[in-house]
Every structure is written in C-alpha cells, then in structure tokens.
Scaffold this motif. Structure first.
Motif, PDB file in Angstrom:
ATOM      1  N   MET A 147      35.431  17.564  14.556  1.00 51.85           N
ATOM      2  CA  MET A 147      36.388  18.542  15.052  1.00 51.85           C
ATOM      3  C   MET A 147      35.700  19.891  15.189  1.00 51.85           C
ATOM      4  SD  MET A 147      39.752  17.454  12.830  1.00 51.85           S
ATOM      5  CE  MET A 147      39.054  18.032  11.281  1.00 51.85           C
ATOM      6  N   ASN A 148      35.603  20.376  16.409  1.00 50.60           N
ATOM      7  CA  ASN A 148      34.983  21.671  16.696  1.00 50.60           C
ATOM      8  C   ASN A 148      36.024  22.630  17.260  1.00 50.60           C
ATOM      9  OD1 ASN A 148      32.450  20.556  15.973  1.00 50.60           O
ATOM     10  ND2 ASN A 148      32.084  19.886  18.074  1.00 50.60           N
ATOM     11  N   SER A 149      35.682  23.896  17.251  1.00 51.29           N
ATOM     12  CA  SER A 149      36.565  24.937  17.801  1.00 51.29           C
ATOM     13  C   SER A 149      37.984  24.792  17.252  1.00 51.29           C
ATOM     14  CB  SER A 149      36.582  24.869  19.336  1.00 51.29           C
ATOM     15  OG  SER A 149      35.289  25.003  19.863  1.00 51.29           O
TER      16      SER A 149
ATOM     17  N   VAL B 290      43.439  18.086  21.977  1.00 51.07           N
ATOM     18  CA  VAL B 290      42.133  18.093  21.311  1.00 51.07           C
ATOM     19  C   VAL B 290      40.991  17.722  22.256  1.00 51.07           C
ATOM     20  CG1 VAL B 290      43.263  17.485  19.143  1.00 51.07           C
ATOM     21  CG2 VAL B 290      42.137  15.700  20.492  1.00 51.07           C
ATOM     22  N   LYS B 291      41.296  17.382  23.475  1.00 48.59           N
ATOM     23  CA  LYS B 291      40.239  17.002  24.423  1.00 48.59           C
ATOM     24  C   LYS B 291      39.233  18.130  24.589  1.00 48.59           C
ATOM     25  CE  LYS B 291      42.755  13.615  27.195  1.00 48.59           C
ATOM     26  NZ  LYS B 291      43.405  13.319  28.507  1.00 48.59           N
ATOM     27  N   GLY B 292      37.965  17.764  24.541  1.00 51.51           N
ATOM     28  CA  GLY B 292      36.906  18.743  24.678  1.00 51.51           C
ATOM     29  C   GLY B 292      36.516  19.409  23.380  1.00 51.51           C
ATOM     30  N   ARG B 293      37.306  19.201  22.331  1.00 56.31           N
ATOM     31  CA  ARG B 293      37.008  19.822  21.038  1.00 56.31           C
ATOM     32  C   ARG B 293      36.713  18.777  19.957  1.00 56.31           C
ATOM     33  NH1 ARG B 293      40.818  22.585  18.426  1.00 56.31           N
ATOM     34  NH2 ARG B 293      42.578  21.407  19.315  1.00 56.31           N
ATOM     35  N   PHE B 294      37.395  17.639  20.012  1.00 63.43           N
ATOM     36  CA  PHE B 294      37.240  16.599  18.998  1.00 63.43           C
ATOM     37  C   PHE B 294      36.491  15.408  19.591  1.00 63.43           C
ATOM     38  CE2 PHE B 294      41.272  17.560  16.243  1.00 63.43           C
ATOM     39  CZ  PHE B 294      40.870  18.893  16.156  1.00 63.43           C
ATOM     40  N   THR B 295      35.729  14.727  18.735  1.00 68.39           N
ATOM     41  CA  THR B 295      35.009  13.526  19.145  1.00 68.39           C
ATOM     42  C   THR B 295      35.181  12.446  18.089  1.00 68.39           C
ATOM     43  OG1 THR B 295      33.347  14.848  20.305  1.00 68.39           O
ATOM     44  CG2 THR B 295      32.795  12.568  19.825  1.00 68.39           C
TER      45      THR B 295
ATOM     46  N   GLY C 282      35.887  27.202  13.593  1.00 72.14           N
ATOM     47  CA  GLY C 282      34.962  26.422  12.783  1.00 72.14           C
ATOM     48  C   GLY C 282      35.024  24.933  13.075  1.00 72.14           C
ATOM     49  N   SER C 283      34.252  24.175  12.300  1.00 65.16           N
ATOM     50  CA  SER C 283      34.140  22.732  12.504  1.00 65.16           C
ATOM     51  C   SER C 283      34.311  21.984  11.190  1.00 65.16           C
ATOM     52  CB  SER C 283      32.762  22.378  13.091  1.00 65.16           C
ATOM     53  OG  SER C 283      32.568  22.974  14.351  1.00 65.16           O
ATOM     54  N   LEU C 284      34.805  20.768  11.305  1.00 63.79           N
ATOM     55  CA  LEU C 284      34.879  19.830  10.201  1.00 63.79           C
ATOM     56  C   LEU C 284      34.600  18.436  10.733  1.00 63.79           C
ATOM     57  CD1 LEU C 284      38.110  20.878   8.221  1.00 63.79           C
ATOM     58  CD2 LEU C 284      35.751  21.068   7.409  1.00 63.79           C
TER      59      LEU C 284
END
Length: 115
Positions: A82-84, A63-68, A16-18
């Motif tokens: 925050m994804n995946s 977290v690279k590739g999942r968080f921005t 999920g994402s937040l």
C-alpha cells in the motif's frame, strides 16, 4: 482447518506506505482466489484487491494505482503493498482465501493513516 495470520498493519502518515502479509498455516489446494478486504468503523466490509488462481487481479477503484496485491505460492502467503496512503484508507484489513467450497478469513490487522 486452515488459519490465516495477517501482519504488517500499523500507524502511518498520509503519503506513507505499508506492506501487509497474510500467511496460511498450511499449503492450500484448489485455491480460487486470495484477497484483501477492509472495514472502517460504521461501514460495510469492502473488497480491496483480489488475485485469482489464473493470475488475474482486480482492485477497488479507490486503490487502483496505489495498492498492489501479490502472492508467493511457495510461502502460502499473499501480500498487499500500500503506497500513497490516505486517511480514508484507515480500516481493519482482512485476508480472505476461497478454496474448493470453503472461504477462510484472517483475524484482521489495523491500518491507521493519520498525522
């Protein structure tokens, strides 16, 4: 005195994402960096993502590739998308701002990734 208020934490299933938000109580001048740290139970606080005044960004390898990380200067706010999400992302997430000679922390927001 600047206060940072985080929001957006909660319980989410794996995958999920937040989106976390961190709003400053007033405009901050001479910002060096704005970032997110996290601390899991029994662990040391670690850097998750940071955005520097010049616009460069660093992420923890985990977290690279999942968080921005992003910021909205007009709103004095920094975000963490925050994804995946994975169970190992479970922690209290803290906002951090370094400006002039000062460092300010938010109160933290709990993120729990679990079925």
């Amino acid at each position: 005195q600047v206060q940072l208020v985080e929001s957006g934490g909660g319980l989410v299933q794996p995958g999920g994402s937040l989106r976390l938000s961190c709003a400053a109580s007033r405009r901050i001048f001479s910002i060096n960096s704005m970032g997110w740290y996290r601390q899991a139970p029994g662990e040391q606080r670690e850097l998750v993502a940071v955005i520097f005044s010049g616009g460069s960004i660093d992420y923890a390898d985990s977290v690279k590739g999942r968080f921005t990380i992003s910021r909205d200067n007009a709103k004095n706010t920094v975000y963490l998308q925050m994804n995946s999400l994975k169970p190992e992302d479970t922690a209290v997430y803290y906002c951090n701002v370094k400006f002039s000679v000062y460092t300010t922390w938010g109160q933290g927001t709990q993120v729990t990734v679990s079925l």
